[in-house]
Scaffold this motif. Structure first.
Motif, PDB file in Angstrom:
ATOM      1  N   ARG A  31      -5.548  -3.015  -6.108  1.00 48.25           N
ATOM      2  CA  ARG A  31      -6.414  -1.777  -5.819  1.00 48.25           C
ATOM      3  C   ARG A  31      -5.393  -0.846  -4.932  1.00 48.25           C
ATOM      4  O   ARG A  31      -4.267  -1.187  -4.327  1.00 48.25           O
ATOM      5  N   ARG A  32      -5.812   0.190  -4.597  1.00 43.38           N
ATOM      6  CA  ARG A  32      -5.374   1.328  -3.805  1.00 43.38           C
ATOM      7  C   ARG A  32      -6.390   1.949  -2.866  1.00 43.38           C
ATOM      8  O   ARG A  32      -7.597   1.666  -3.410  1.00 43.38           O
ATOM      9  N   CYS A  33      -6.130   2.701  -1.881  1.00 42.63           N
ATOM     10  CA  CYS A  33      -7.119   3.048  -0.965  1.00 42.63           C
ATOM     11  C   CYS A  33      -6.875   4.589  -0.653  1.00 42.63           C
ATOM     12  O   CYS A  33      -5.682   4.727  -0.582  1.00 42.63           O
ATOM     13  N   THR A  34      -7.780   5.349  -0.367  1.00 46.48           N
ATOM     14  CA  THR A  34      -7.823   6.773  -0.133  1.00 46.48           C
ATOM     15  C   THR A  34      -7.660   7.073   1.354  1.00 46.48           C
ATOM     16  O   THR A  34      -7.594   8.067   1.883  1.00 46.48           O
ATOM     17  N   GLY A  42       0.648   4.316   0.159  1.00 47.38           N
ATOM     18  CA  GLY A  42       1.088   4.229  -1.158  1.00 47.38           C
ATOM     19  C   GLY A  42       0.901   3.109  -1.975  1.00 47.38           C
ATOM     20  O   GLY A  42       1.361   3.057  -3.153  1.00 47.38           O
ATOM     21  N   ALA A  43       0.681   2.016  -1.168  1.00 41.66           N
ATOM     22  CA  ALA A  43       0.981   0.654  -1.744  1.00 41.66           C
ATOM     23  C   ALA A  43      -0.290   0.220  -2.883  1.00 41.66           C
ATOM     24  O   ALA A  43      -1.383   0.582  -2.324  1.00 41.66           O
ATOM     25  N   VAL A  44       0.188  -0.549  -3.682  1.00 39.90           N
ATOM     26  CA  VAL A  44      -0.584  -1.234  -4.476  1.00 39.90           C
ATOM     27  C   VAL A  44      -0.908  -2.612  -3.968  1.00 39.90           C
ATOM     28  O   VAL A  44       0.096  -3.397  -3.604  1.00 39.90           O
ATOM     29  N   VAL A  45      -2.072  -3.239  -3.739  1.00 39.40           N
ATOM     30  CA  VAL A  45      -2.181  -4.510  -2.858  1.00 39.40           C
ATOM     31  C   VAL A  45      -2.987  -5.379  -3.775  1.00 39.40           C
ATOM     32  O   VAL A  45      -3.771  -4.818  -4.666  1.00 39.40           O
ATOM     33  N   MET A 116      -9.727   2.719  -4.445  1.00 36.61           N
ATOM     34  CA  MET A 116     -11.225   2.667  -3.648  1.00 36.61           C
ATOM     35  C   MET A 116     -11.310   3.737  -2.442  1.00 36.61           C
ATOM     36  O   MET A 116     -10.228   4.295  -2.044  1.00 36.61           O
ATOM     37  N   ASP A 117     -12.435   4.021  -2.178  1.00 41.47           N
ATOM     38  CA  ASP A 117     -12.747   5.395  -1.300  1.00 41.47           C
ATOM     39  C   ASP A 117     -12.606   4.723  -0.196  1.00 41.47           C
ATOM     40  O   ASP A 117     -13.677   4.532   0.850  1.00 41.47           O
ATOM     41  N   GLY A 118     -11.582   4.991   0.682  1.00 43.34           N
ATOM     42  CA  GLY A 118     -11.483   4.579   2.111  1.00 43.34           C
ATOM     43  C   GLY A 118     -11.728   5.494   3.147  1.00 43.34           C
ATOM     44  O   GLY A 118     -12.000   5.328   4.289  1.00 43.34           O
ATOM     45  N   VAL A 119     -11.663   6.683   2.461  1.00 44.39           N
ATOM     46  CA  VAL A 119     -12.085   7.936   3.673  1.00 44.39           C
ATOM     47  C   VAL A 119     -13.452   7.818   3.974  1.00 44.39           C
ATOM     48  O   VAL A 119     -13.885   8.035   4.899  1.00 44.39           O
ATOM     49  N   ASN A 120     -14.521   7.243   2.806  1.00 39.57           N
ATOM     50  CA  ASN A 120     -15.815   7.069   3.198  1.00 39.57           C
ATOM     51  C   ASN A 120     -16.125   5.492   3.189  1.00 39.57           C
ATOM     52  O   ASN A 120     -16.571   4.960   2.488  1.00 39.57           O
ATOM     53  N   PRO A 128     -22.232   0.382   0.203  1.00 39.06           N
ATOM     54  CA  PRO A 128     -21.235  -0.328  -0.477  1.00 39.06           C
ATOM     55  C   PRO A 128     -19.850   0.591  -0.810  1.00 39.06           C
ATOM     56  O   PRO A 128     -19.959   1.710  -1.022  1.00 39.06           O
ATOM     57  N   THR A 129     -18.921  -0.333  -1.005  1.00 39.15           N
ATOM     58  CA  THR A 129     -17.427   0.202  -1.344  1.00 39.15           C
ATOM     59  C   THR A 129     -17.524   1.046  -2.496  1.00 39.15           C
ATOM     60  O   THR A 129     -18.186   0.634  -3.587  1.00 39.15           O
TER      61      THR A 129
END
Length: 141
Positions: A31-34, A42-45, A116-120, A128-129
């Motif tokens: 995934r990545r995150c915002t 910018g990493a893929v984890v 994934m929505d890391g801003v929210n 939920p995520t």
């Protein structure tokens, strides 16, 4: 596409930090995150459970960074600056490992990466995520 082996070896760019990791669900958890930090990084984890990372060398040169609530701890090599992994904010029993540090794996091996929505963030909203979208890589080969 890379296979989904769970046990992987990895290292930072300069090779000072070397580790073995057992990925919880192989490479199926990428995934990545915002969030502000992940967006810049910018990493893929991929995910590993607590205790799933074993350092072979260089653990003592890792530096960490925390921001916002200070819950997530992001680790990087103090010599070459490469982000290797972080302890997640939403589930502190999990580490997110930079797939680019894993031997034989590139973030460009994945045609689609969930974002994934890391801003929210779920810890801020109580919901939920949420998946914000999908990052696509289309090779010209």
């Amino acid at each position: 596409m890379v296979d989904d082996m769970k046990m992987r070896a990895g290292q930072c760019h300069c090779g000072t930090v070397r580790f073995e990791v057992t990925l919880s669900d192989g490479l199926n958890s990428i995934r990545r995150c915002t969030c502000s930090y992940c967006r810049l990084r910018g990493a893929v984890v991929a995910m590993a459970e607590m205790g799933g990372i074993r350092f072979l060398q260089g653990e003592d040169v890792l530096t960490s960074y925390r921001f916002h609530t200070g819950s997530a701890q992001h680790f990087f090599c103090s010599r070459c600056g490469i982000y290797t992994h972080h302890q997640r904010r939403s589930d502190q029993s999990l580490y997110a490992v930079n797939v680019a540090c894993l031997d034989g794996v590139s973030p460009f091996d994945f045609p689609e990466v969930p974002v994934m929505d890391g801003v929210n963030h779920t810890n801020d909203t109580g919901r939920p995520t949420r998946r914000a979208g999908t990052l696509r890589f289309i090779s010209t080969d």
